[in-house]
Each structure stands twice: as C-alpha cells, then as structure tokens.
Motif scaffolding. Sequence first.
Motif, PDB file in Angstrom:
ATOM      1  N   VAL A   1       0.837  -1.207   0.000  1.00 28.68           N
ATOM      2  CA  VAL A   1       0.000   0.000   0.000  1.00 28.68           C
ATOM      3  C   VAL A   1       0.870   1.254   0.000  1.00 28.68           C
ATOM      4  N   SER A   2       1.948   1.249   0.745  1.00 29.41           N
ATOM      5  CA  SER A   2       2.823   2.431   0.813  1.00 29.41           C
ATOM      6  C   SER A   2       3.477   2.755  -0.529  1.00 29.41           C
ATOM      7  N   GLU A   3       3.552   1.781  -1.429  1.00 25.47           N
ATOM      8  CA  GLU A   3       4.131   1.998  -2.753  1.00 25.47           C
ATOM      9  C   GLU A   3       3.128   2.586  -3.750  1.00 25.47           C
ATOM     10  N   MET A   4       1.826   2.456  -3.430  1.00 29.23           N
ATOM     11  CA  MET A   4       0.799   2.936  -4.357  1.00 29.23           C
ATOM     12  C   MET A   4      -0.368   3.565  -3.602  1.00 29.23           C
ATOM     13  N   ASN A   5      -0.067   4.503  -2.711  1.00 32.67           N
ATOM     14  CA  ASN A   5      -1.129   5.132  -1.918  1.00 32.67           C
ATOM     15  C   ASN A   5      -1.503   6.523  -2.408  1.00 32.67           C
ATOM     16  N   THR A   6      -0.998   6.913  -3.577  1.00 33.20           N
ATOM     17  CA  THR A   6      -1.433   8.162  -4.206  1.00 33.20           C
ATOM     18  C   THR A   6      -1.666   7.875  -5.693  1.00 33.20           C
ATOM     19  N   VAL A   7      -2.386   8.754  -6.347  1.00 35.87           N
ATOM     20  CA  VAL A   7      -2.619   8.601  -7.786  1.00 35.87           C
ATOM     21  C   VAL A   7      -1.288   8.686  -8.531  1.00 35.87           C
ATOM     22  N   ASP A   8      -0.405   9.596  -8.103  1.00 32.66           N
ATOM     23  CA  ASP A   8       0.911   9.713  -8.737  1.00 32.66           C
ATOM     24  C   ASP A   8       1.660   8.387  -8.720  1.00 32.66           C
ATOM     25  N   LYS A   9       1.700   7.734  -7.569  1.00 35.58           N
ATOM     26  CA  LYS A   9       2.418   6.463  -7.434  1.00 35.58           C
ATOM     27  C   LYS A   9       1.759   5.368  -8.271  1.00 35.58           C
ATOM     28  N   ILE A  10       0.439   5.350  -8.300  1.00 35.30           N
ATOM     29  CA  ILE A  10      -0.278   4.363  -9.110  1.00 35.30           C
ATOM     30  C   ILE A  10       0.030   4.590 -10.591  1.00 35.30           C
ATOM     31  N   TYR A  11      -0.026   5.840 -11.011  1.00 35.83           N
ATOM     32  CA  TYR A  11       0.267   6.186 -12.409  1.00 35.83           C
ATOM     33  C   TYR A  11       1.664   5.707 -12.796  1.00 35.83           C
ATOM     34  N   LYS A  12       2.645   6.004 -11.952  1.00 43.22           N
ATOM     35  CA  LYS A  12       4.032   5.611 -12.247  1.00 43.22           C
ATOM     36  C   LYS A  12       4.169   4.093 -12.321  1.00 43.22           C
ATOM     37  N   ALA A  13       3.473   3.369 -11.455  1.00 44.89           N
ATOM     38  CA  ALA A  13       3.525   1.906 -11.483  1.00 44.89           C
ATOM     39  C   ALA A  13       2.906   1.366 -12.773  1.00 44.89           C
TER      40      ALA A  13
END
Length: 92
Positions: A63-75
């Motif tokens: 969750v800490s790796e994808m807890n914002t839209v920015d992080k999800i987008y980058k993933a």
Amino acid sequence: MDKEILRKIMEIIKLNIEWEEMRDIQTDENLEKLGMDSLAYIRIIVALEEAFMCEIPEEKLLVSEMNTVDKIYKAIVSSNIVYENLEIVYGE
C-alpha cells in the motif's frame, strides 16, 4: 501525464473508495486518508490490472508503494507492456 490513463485510474479509484465528500482527488493525496482500506486497495489493484491488461510488479503491491494517484500512475506506466496494451485498447 497521459490524460486517458489518469482518467481511467481516477475512475477506478472513485468506484472503489467511498467517502462522504465527493470531490476531485489530488494526484498527491494519500488515498488511505480518503478511506482506502486493504480491501479497497485489493479491488483497485485487480481493476487496474484488468483495465490496463498488465500485471503490477510485486515490489509495487505494498500500500505504501501505491497510496497516491501519482504512485499508481508511475507503477502503471513503468512497463512498455502497458503502452503496447493501451495501443490495442485505445487504438493509439
């Protein structure tokens, strides 16, 4: 940021997180503070993988790796496979 990818990510998040104040989500806003619990997170991951026909790398599944839209987008865009799949889906 690719607007179509961002739009789809936001749509998936809004379908899977319920919060009282319906408003636009900021791309750097912590989704856990908006009500994303572990179950919602799993639903979001599954929906993202289905929508973008990809598999999110294991190291990004915390969750800490994808807890914002920015992080999800980058993933999502970190793999060339995603772009190849988007060309098939969106005809780009």
